[in-house]
Write an enzyme that holds these catalytic residues in place. Structure first.
Site, mmCIF file in Angstrom:
data_model
loop_
_atom_site.group_PDB
_atom_site.id
_atom_site.type_symbol
_atom_site.label_atom_id
_atom_site.label_comp_id
_atom_site.label_asym_id
_atom_site.label_seq_id
_atom_site.Cartn_x
_atom_site.Cartn_y
_atom_site.Cartn_z
ATOM 1 N N LYS A 269 12.862 20.243 49.639
ATOM 2 C CA LYS A 269 14.494 21.290 50.080
ATOM 3 C C LYS A 269 15.769 20.124 51.507
ATOM 4 O O LYS A 269 16.643 19.787 51.065
ATOM 5 C CB LYS A 269 14.404 22.446 50.822
ATOM 6 C CG LYS A 269 15.823 23.028 50.347
ATOM 7 C CD LYS A 269 15.160 24.834 51.109
ATOM 8 C CE LYS A 269 16.719 26.075 50.799
ATOM 9 N NZ LYS A 269 16.638 27.196 50.998
ATOM 10 N N PHE B 83 6.582 29.510 53.794
ATOM 11 C CA PHE B 83 6.386 29.970 53.150
ATOM 12 C C PHE B 83 6.857 29.631 51.292
ATOM 13 O O PHE B 83 8.077 28.989 51.434
ATOM 14 C CB PHE B 83 8.023 31.388 53.340
ATOM 15 C CG PHE B 83 8.063 32.809 52.209
ATOM 16 C CD1 PHE B 83 7.125 32.873 51.493
ATOM 17 C CD2 PHE B 83 9.402 32.099 51.013
ATOM 18 C CE1 PHE B 83 7.768 33.765 50.397
ATOM 19 C CE2 PHE B 83 9.794 32.582 49.834
ATOM 20 C CZ PHE B 83 8.463 33.777 49.598
ATOM 21 N N GLN B 84 6.003 29.952 50.646
ATOM 22 C CA GLN B 84 6.287 29.332 49.233
ATOM 23 C C GLN B 84 5.984 28.073 48.928
ATOM 24 O O GLN B 84 6.248 26.987 48.070
ATOM 25 C CB GLN B 84 7.815 29.947 48.683
ATOM 26 C CG GLN B 84 7.346 30.955 47.848
ATOM 27 C CD GLN B 84 8.953 31.364 47.017
ATOM 28 O OE1 GLN B 84 9.558 30.534 46.754
ATOM 29 N NE2 GLN B 84 8.444 31.758 46.276
ATOM 30 N N MET C 193 -10.634 32.796 16.659
ATOM 31 C CA MET C 193 -11.121 31.965 16.747
ATOM 32 C C MET C 193 -12.804 32.005 17.861
ATOM 33 O O MET C 193 -14.089 31.639 17.211
ATOM 34 C CB MET C 193 -10.868 30.702 17.936
ATOM 35 C CG MET C 193 -11.473 29.149 17.705
ATOM 36 S SD MET C 193 -11.597 28.460 15.198
ATOM 37 C CE MET C 193 -10.804 27.894 15.156
ATOM 38 N N GLU D 279 7.978 29.765 34.612
ATOM 39 C CA GLU D 279 7.425 28.545 34.988
ATOM 40 C C GLU D 279 6.990 27.336 33.484
ATOM 41 O O GLU D 279 7.267 26.844 33.198
ATOM 42 C CB GLU D 279 7.374 27.688 36.194
ATOM 43 C CG GLU D 279 8.622 28.463 37.252
ATOM 44 C CD GLU D 279 8.289 29.736 37.457
ATOM 45 O OE1 GLU D 279 7.716 30.519 37.276
ATOM 46 O OE2 GLU D 279 9.099 29.788 39.248
#
Lengths: 171, 587
Positions: free
Chosen positions: B169, B119-120, B485, B57
Site C-alpha cells: 500500500k 491485518f489482511q 461425474m 475474487e
C-alpha cells in the site's frame, strides 16, 4: 498395491540466474513442487556487476526426470541458462568441509596423520581438538569424514559441490 | 541558466493506472479492499478503464480468463491483500494449467509491515509462486511501470499464463518519476517463435512418408491466434490427414469438416482414439499429452512416430517420448511446415486404406445415446441447444463434470475462441464468471454457460454481477440432482456406493434467478425442450434455464482410468462396476 521406485543417476547442473530476491526460493520450490531431489545446492554471485548468480545443483533421478528438471529450470523467467555438466563431459567438482574432531592420545595423533594423508589443513587447534579444512571431490570428503568418525568427529560443515567444465569452453 | 528537465512525479497508484492505459487495458475485473484503496481512488479518475465489480475474487479471475480466451487479449484482475489474493489463487492456478494470459494485481500491506502478521497480510508472492508463470513484489513506485510492462509481456508471450504483481500500500501512495515503458523490448524473456529449420524439414519428411498420419491438436493453436486455426485447416487440407483435438483445442478445426474425428481421450470419440492407437505418425500441434488424452501410457499410440510442436520445451518428453520435438509457436511452425511441403511439391496420397479403417470406427456411432420419451436425455438437450444456436456462432462456457463432457461431445464448434472451459485444473464454478468475462469482451455475442446444478452453485453469487452490468448471459443447467461425474465414477469404481454425491437441498433456481433480476425458465418435459431453449434465446437480458434431465445418465464413451485407447467403454453394458487398486489410484 505398492509404489515402484525407479533407478536414479546423479547429475550436476550449473544454472545462471538473475541475482534477485526470491530466486533461490523459486528454484528450491520448483524442486519440491514437482517432487525432484536436491542432493546439494550452492549459490553465489559471479559477475562483476553482481547481476548474475551461479547456482550449482547436484540432483538425482531417472534420465527422463533429469531432462524435465533441466526444462523446468530453463522455463523460470529469471533463469538465463542451464547446463548439465554430467552430460556435457569432463568437469571438475569440488567441495569444502570443516571437520571438528575432539579427543586425546592415540585418536588425536591418528586424526592428524589421516589429515596429512588427505591434505586437510588445520585451521584451529586446542589441546583436545582440531578443526580441519578439506577440499576435494565429494567422495573424497565423504571418505575423510567417515575416517574422522572413528577418531572423534564431533561436528562437520560442508559447502555442497561446485563444478565447472574442463577445457577452454564456457558453460 | 540551464533548466533541468524534470519528469513529473506521480503516485504509485497513478503510475499503475497510467501504465495499464498505455498497455491498452480497457477492462479490469476486481474487488476493492483496504490494501488497494489508493488504486481504486486512482481508477475513479479514469473511466476509460472499465472496472467490473465481481462478488468474489475467484470469479474475477475466471471472468478475466473468459475475457482472455474469447478475445485473445490478456485478462486483468485487481484484488486486495490477504483474503483477496488467496481467493484468487484457484483462478490463477486454472489460468496456469490452461495457458491463459492474465495479469493479477494484488494489494499488499505496507513494506514496513510485511512479515509482521499485519491485518489482511498473506505472503502472496510465496503462495502464488507455483501457480503463476512469474510473480513480483514491487517495493519502489519507480519500479512499477517497468514491472507491469514486463508482467504483460511474460503473461502474453511464449506459452501464456498468469502473472501476479503484488503492490504494498505504501508503494501505491509514494511518488516517483513516471516514464512509460511501453514499447521497450524486454531482453530477459524472449521465447522461440520460429521452429528450427532442420527440424521442420525432418517433420516434412516424416509427413511425406506416413501411410496413416493423424493431426492431434490442442489449446496452443487457440493461443497462437485465429490465423493458426486457418493455417491448421490448410495443413489438414494439404496433408489429407484426419484431425482430432484435446478439450482445450476444440474450435480450432471446424467440426463440420470431413477430416474431423472429434475430441480424443477419456471421453473422446471411438474413431479418434482408435486412429491415435493405429496411426503410424502423430503430429502433436500445441497439445501436451495430458493424462486425460493418453490413457495408459505404455499403450498410447504404440506404433507411431511422433512429432511434437510446442512453445514450451518442458512439455516435450514429459509423459510421452517423441521422435521429433519442434520448439516454437505452433501457428508459425505450421506455416513453415506448409511452405516446405509445398516447396517439395508434396501431394497428399489419398490414404485410402487409412480412411477406410476410420470409416469402420466411425460406424460404431459412439456418441449415440438411449432415447427416452419420458425424460430429457442430457445429450439430447445439448444437441437441441446446438441446433437452436449454432448459426449465431455462440460462445459456450462450461462448469466441470458430466455436462462439460456432454457439451464437448455434442456441441460442434466451427471457429476458435468460442469454447471456454476449465480443462487442466477442472474448476467447478468456472463457467458463469467466464461467461460474464466473454460477454464483456463481445457484448453482441450469444454467450451460454452450460452448467450442472452442483457446479453452478460454486459461483452462483455472480448472478448479481451480470445483473449489475446488464449482461445478457444465458445459463443452461443440466439438472440431474447429482454431482454427476462423481456419481458416475462411484458407479464404475465403487459398486454404486454414492458417497456424498447427491445434490441435496437444491435451491429453487427459478426463484433464485428472479431474485437477482434474471429470467428463470424451467424445462421438465422432453416436449418442452425446444420451446424452452427458443424462449431462452429470445428473452432479452440474462436467463437461467433449469433443465431437468435423466438423473442416472452416464457419459460415454469413456476410457476408464489406467486403460488403453482400445479399451473404451462404449455403453453402460461395458461397465464392470469394480476396479483394481492400481486403477483406483489414478485420477
Amino acid at each position: 498395491m505398492h509404489i515402484k521406485e525407479e533407478k536414479v543417476e546423479r547429475h550436476v547442473l550449473a544454472v545462471l540466474v538473475d541475482n534477485e530476491a526470491g530466486i533461490l526460493a523459486r528454484i528450491a520450490g520448483m524442486f519440491t513442487a514437482r517432487g525432484y531431489n536436491i542432493e546439494s545446492l550452492t549459490v553465489a554471485d559471479i559477475s562483476a556487476d553482481h547481476a548474475i548468480s551461479r547456482i550449482t545443483i547436484a540432483t538425482n533421478g531417472p534420465p527422463h526426470v533429469i531432462e524435465q528438471i533441466i526444462a523446468q529450470l530453463d522455463r523460470l523467467v529469471p533463469v538465463h541458462s542451464v547446463r548439465d555438466l554430467t552430460e556435457a563431459g569432463p568437469h571438475v567438482q569440488r567441495e569444502l568441509a570443516l571437520v571438528k574432531v575432539s579427543g586425546k592420545g592415540e585418536n588425536r595423533i591418528e586424526a592428524m596423520r589421516l589429515a596429512d594423508v588427505y591434505r586437510a589443513r588445520v585451521v584451529d587447534a586446542t589441546t583436545e581438538s582440531f578443526v580441519f579444512e578439506i577440499t576435494g571431490a565429494p567422495d573424497k570428503i565423504q571418505t575423510f569424514v567417515g575416517l574422522m568418525r572413528e577418531v572423534g568427529l564431533v561436528e562437520v560443515g560442508r559447502t555442497g559441490v561446485v563444478a565447472i567444465g574442463r577445457g577452454p569452453d564456457v558453460a | 541558466m540551464i533548466m533541468e528537465l524534470k519528469v513529473a512525479e506521480k503516485s504509485g497508484a497513478e503510475i499503475l493506472v497510467q501504465t495499464l492505459l498505455d498497455l491498452g487495458v480497457d477492462t479490469v475485473f476486481g474487488y476493492p479492499g483496504g490494501a488497494v484503496l489508493p488504486i481504486y481512488d486512482a481508477l475513479y479518475d479514469h473511466p476509460k478503464i472499465k472496472h467490473i465489480l465481481v462478488r468474489h475474487e475467484q470469479a474475477a479471475t475466471h471472468a478475466a480468463e473468459g475475457y482472455a480466451r474469447s478475445t485473445g487479449k490478456p485478462g486483468v484482475v485487481l484484488v486486495t491483500s490477504g483474503p483477496g489474493a488467496t481467493n484468487a489463487v484457484t483462478g490463477i492456478t486454472d489460468a496456469l494449467m490452461d495457458s491463459i494470459p492474465m495479469v493479477v494485481i494484488t494489494g499488499q500491506v505496507a513494506t514496513n509491515l510485511i512479515g509482521s502478521d499485519a491485518f489482511q497480510e498473506a505472503d502472496t508472492v510465496g503462495i502464488t509462486r507455483h501457480c503463476t508463470k512469474h510473480n513480483y513484489l514491487v517495493k519502489q513506485p519507480s519500479d512499477l511501470a517497468g514491472v507491469l510492462t514486463e508482467a504483460f509481456h511474460i503473461a502474453t508471450q511464449g506459452r501464456p499464463g498468469p502473472v501476479v504483481v503484488d503492490i504494498p500500500k505504501n508503494v501505491q501512495v509514494a511518488e516517483a518519476e513516471f516514464r512509460s515503458h511501453n514499447g521497450k523490448i524486454n531482453p530477459r524473456y524472449q521465447p522461440q517463435i520460429d521452429g528450427d529449420f532442420k527440424a521442420i524439414n525432418e517433420a516434412a519428411e516424416m509427413i511425406m512418408q506416413a501411410k496413416a498420419p493423424i493431426l492431434y491438436t490442442g489449446g496452443g493453436i487457440i493461443n497462437s491466434g485465429p490465423n493458426a486455426s486457418e493455417t491448421l485447416c490448410q495443413l489438414a487440407e494439404l496433408t489429407g490427414a484426419p484431425v482430432t483435438s484435446t478439450l482445450m483445442g476444440l474450435g480450432a478445426f471446424p467440426a463440420s469438416s470431413e477430416q474431423w474425428l472429434g475430441m480424443l481421450g477419456m471421453h473422446g470419440t471411438f474413431e479418434a482414439n482408435m486412429a491415435m492407437n493405429r496411426a503410424d505418425l502423430v503430429v502433436c500441434l500445441g497439445a501436451r499429452f495430458d493424462d486425460r488424452i493418453t490413457g495408459r501410457i505404455d499403450a498410447f499410440s504404440p506404433n507411431s512416430k511422433k512429432i511434437h510442436v510446442d512453445i514450451d520445451r518442458s512439455s516435450v518428453n514429459k509423459t510421452i517420448r517423441v521422435d521429433l520435438p519442434v520448439i516454437g509457436d505452433v501457428g508459425r511452425v505450421m506455416e513453415q511446415l506448409l511452405a516446405v511441403l509445398k516447396g517439395r511439391k508434396f501431394n497428399a496420397p489419398d490414404y485410402e486404406e487409412w480412411w477406410a479403417r476410420i470409416k469402420g470406427w466411425r460406424a460404431t456411432n459412439c456418441l449415440a445415446y438411449p432415447e427416452s420419451k419420458t425424460e430429457i436425455m442430457p445429450q439430447e438437450a445439448i444437441r437441441k441447444l446446438w441446433e437452436a444456436t449454432h448459426e449465431r456462432s455462440p460462445i459456450i462456457t462450461t462448469e466441470v463434470g458430466q455436462h462439460q463432457m456432454w457439451a464437448a461431445q455434442h456441441f460442434d464448434f466451427e471457429k476458435p475462441n468460442k469454447w471456454l472451459t476449465s480443462g487442466g485444473l477442472g474448476t467447478m464454478g468456472y463457467g458463469l464468471p467466464a461467461a460474464i468475462g466473454a460477454q464483456l469482451g463481445d457484448p453482441d455475442a450469444l454467450v451460454i454457460d452450460i452448467a450442472g446444478e452442483a457446479s453452478i452453485q460454486m459461483n452462483i453469487q455472480e448472478l448479481g454481477t451480470a445483473s449489475q452490468y446488464r449482461l445478457p448471459v444465458k445459463i443452461f443447467i443440466l439438472n440431474n440432482e447429482y454431482m454427476g461425474m462423481v456419481r458416475q465414477w462411484q458407479e464404475l469404481t465403487y459398486e454404486s456406493r454414492y458417497s456424498n454425491s447427491y445434490s441435496d437441498s437444491l435451491p429453487d433456481f427459478i426463484k433464485l434467478a428472479e431474485s437477482y433480476g434474471w429470467t428463470g425458465i424451467l424445462i421438465e418435459d422432453p416436449s418442452d425442450l425446444e420451446t424452452g431453449i427458443k424462449k431462452m434465446i429470445e428473452t432479452d437480458g440474462p436467463v437461467l434455464v433449469d433443465c431437468r434431465v435423466a438423473k442416472l445418465a452416464n457419459c460415454f464413451p469413456m476410457i476408464p482410468s489406467g486403460a488403453a485407447h482400445t479399451d473404451m467403454l462404449l455403453t453402460p453394458e461395458d461397465v464392470k462396476g469394480t476396479m483394481d487398486d492400481n486403477a483406483k489410484a489414478l485420477v
